[in-house]
Enzyme design. Structure first.
Site, short mmCIF file in Angstrom:
data_model
loop_
_atom_site.label_atom_id
_atom_site.label_comp_id
_atom_site.label_asym_id
_atom_site.label_seq_id
_atom_site.Cartn_x
_atom_site.Cartn_y
_atom_site.Cartn_z
N GLY A 1 0.80 -1.21 0.00
CA GLY A 1 0.00 0.00 0.00
C GLY A 1 0.84 1.27 0.00
CB CYS B 1 3.33 3.90 11.44
SG CYS B 1 2.35 3.05 10.21
CD GLN C 1 -7.31 -0.56 7.35
OE1 GLN C 1 -8.13 -1.40 7.70
NE2 GLN C 1 -6.04 -0.64 7.70
CB THR D 1 12.08 -10.17 -11.32
OG1 THR D 1 13.12 -9.98 -12.29
CG2 THR D 1 11.46 -11.54 -11.51
CG ASN E 1 -5.10 3.86 8.99
OD1 ASN E 1 -5.46 4.87 8.37
ND2 ASN E 1 -4.02 3.84 9.74
CG HIS F 1 -0.16 -6.51 4.93
ND1 HIS F 1 -0.26 -6.14 6.24
CD2 HIS F 1 0.25 -5.41 4.25
CE1 HIS F 1 0.11 -4.87 6.37
NE2 HIS F 1 0.42 -4.40 5.17
CB SER G 1 -2.00 -3.12 1.09
OG SER G 1 -1.00 -3.90 1.73
C1 LIG Z 1 -1.70 -0.56 6.02
C2 LIG Z 1 -2.03 0.72 5.32
C3 LIG Z 1 -1.17 1.29 4.37
C4 LIG Z 1 0.20 0.73 4.09
O1 LIG Z 1 0.14 -0.48 3.39
P1 LIG Z 1 1.45 -1.41 3.38
O2 LIG Z 1 1.10 -2.52 2.46
O3 LIG Z 1 1.65 -1.86 4.80
O4 LIG Z 1 2.58 -0.57 2.87
C5 LIG Z 1 -1.56 2.44 3.72
N1 LIG Z 1 -2.76 3.00 3.98
C6 LIG Z 1 -3.62 2.48 4.86
C7 LIG Z 1 -4.94 3.14 5.07
C8 LIG Z 1 -3.29 1.33 5.57
O5 LIG Z 1 -4.15 0.84 6.45
#
Ligand SMILES: *Cc1c(COP(=O)(O)O)cnc(C)c1O
Length: 414
Positions: free
Chosen positions: A71, A325, A179, A237, A151, A201, A199
């Site tokens: 993300g 963070c 999110q 890659t 988030n 994860h 993103s």
């Molecule tokens: C987790 C998150 C990100 C960052 O994504 P990553 O894949 O961890 O770099 C950015 N924006 C929001 C709103 C998030 O919750």
């Protein structure tokens, strides 16, 4: 005792089906997707299938999807790439006070190149007023970037209206939908989105893989130069296993979206009302209804959020004080401060984010232990004692004391 994980906004575990789909790409299917031999060609096909799945989940076409390392990279690419594309022509970006750091810091970084950033505020529920965006628009505005769902507090923004205002002024609209994608409906066509970050994860795919949706015909300057991968929009890659896993995860999540959201919403509401009933002087942060189905963010007045988290952790319960963070720092979250909340109240806030694996037993466990922890911490708090006396003796409006910080209760000294 089983541990309880209520930090799904920080990250989610990889689903078993996703892990199984990824496994062959570490062993048998190891070809480089850019190679012309059969080893490469089969992998290329599988990446294309993942691209179709990601595109379908947000109403896009496959060629509008660029895979990234997550993300944060997608946010960087959207903002820096669109800024560099108009360098010397336009220089103004609009964003909001409650964006993820990946957006705020990136926009801020562009000021060193002469770009200018306007950061619009939010109301007490964390909502951006589209009219504030309209007032901030200038003839040289090239980008409006406002997140879809926050988030920390889960508030869902009126992005369709904001996108329409950006377009009227000839600006692009980017949304950080990290999110929301795979959790609530997102349709880039219907919502008028030009650029969208997601993103893996955050929806049960692995960490380190994400995507940027770039509307057809839009030209961004790449962040990563090199080979011709991703149609020359992002060299390197491909993270093949991650991309395949994300494709499977997003397809599963889209098919199950209604059921998962319903499951989470029931548990979320049980957790929210349970805490409100059992513990005095609490306040739900963020919009009560216009919010993600899995988000509870609550202030426990007269308590240090960090102490609460430590006590929960000792019982095997994982929650968060805001974004991953900023936890660990003593600064209160910029999102809670943007709601106009006093420092003390922001410091007493805890975010609990549910997921597809959250059970009713998990919620019952939290509801069981939370009143005791909060009570114990409040007993140790001199501010609490003083305020309780103040409410009884001097506050005409005792309810105001429920939500106001202790210092503004004008308590008599005791
Ligand atoms: C987790 C998150 C990100 C960052 O994504 P990553 O894949 O961890 O770099 C950015 N924006 C929001 C709103 C998030 O919750």
């Amino acid at each position: 005792m089983d541990r309880v994980y209520l930090d799904n906004a920080a990250t989610t575990p990889v689903r078993r089906e996703v892990l199984e789909a990824m496994a062959p790409y570490f062993t048998d299917k190891y070809g480089n997707p850019s190679s012309i031999h059969s080893f490469g060609r089969v992998v290329r096909r599988d990446i294309d299938l993942a691209r179709e799945r990601v595109a379908a989940a947000i109403g896009a076409s496959p060629e509008e999807i660029v895979f990234t390392a997550g993300g944060s990279e997608a946010d960087n690419m959207a903002i820096k790439g669109s800024a560099l594309a108009v360098l010397g022509k336009k220089k103004h970006v609009i964003t909001s006070t409650i964006e993820h750091h990946a957006v705020l810091e990136t926009a801020e970084s562009m000021t060193r190149l002469g770009f200018e950033v306007t950061v619009v505020g939010v109301n007490a529920d964390g909502l951006v007023d589209p009219e504030d965006v309209r007032r901030a628009i200038r003839p040289d505005t090239f980008l409006v970037t406002i997140m879809h769902a926050n988030n920390e507090i889960g508030t869902i923004q009126p992005i369709e209206a904001i996108a329409a205002i950006a377009h009227e002024a000839g600006a692009l609209f980017h949304t950080d939908a990290v999110q929301s994608v795979a959790h609530i409906p997102v349709d880039v066509q219907a919502m008028g989105i030009d650029l969208l970050s997601l993103s893996g994860h955050k929806f049960y795919a692995p960490k380190g893989v994400g995507a940027l949706y770039i509307r057809r015909g839009l030209r961004l300057v790449p962040l990563v130069h090199g080979g011709a991968q991703e149609r020359k929009r992002r060299a390197g890659t491909e993270n093949v296993a991650g991309i395949v896993g994300m494709g499977v995860a997003i397809e599963l999540a889209s098919a199950e979206m209604d059921a998962t959201a319903a499951h989470e919403r029931v548990l979320r509401d049980k957790l929210t009302s349970g805490l409100e009933q059992r513990i005095p002087h609490v306040k739900l942060n963020g919009h009560r209804t216009q919010r993600l189905p899995n988000n509870v963010n609550m202030s426990f007045l007269y308590v240090e959020g960090e102490s609460l988290l430590l006590n929960l952790d000792m019982l095997g319960i994982a929650a968060s004080s805001g974004s991953a963070c900023t936890s660990g720092s003593l600064e209160p979250s910029h999102v809670l401060m943007a709601l106009g909340m006093p420092h003390e109240v922001a410091h007493g806030s805890v975010r609990m984010t549910l997921g597809r694996y959250t059970t009713e037993a998990d919620i019952d466990r939290v509801l069981d232990v939370m009143p005791g922890i909060v009570g114990k911490l409040r007993e140790m708090s001199p501010v609490y004692e003083k305020t309780m006396c103040g409410i009884k003796e001097t506050c005409a409006n005792a309810h105001a004391c429920d939500v106001a910080p202790a210092s503004s209760c004008s308590c008599a000294d005791s």
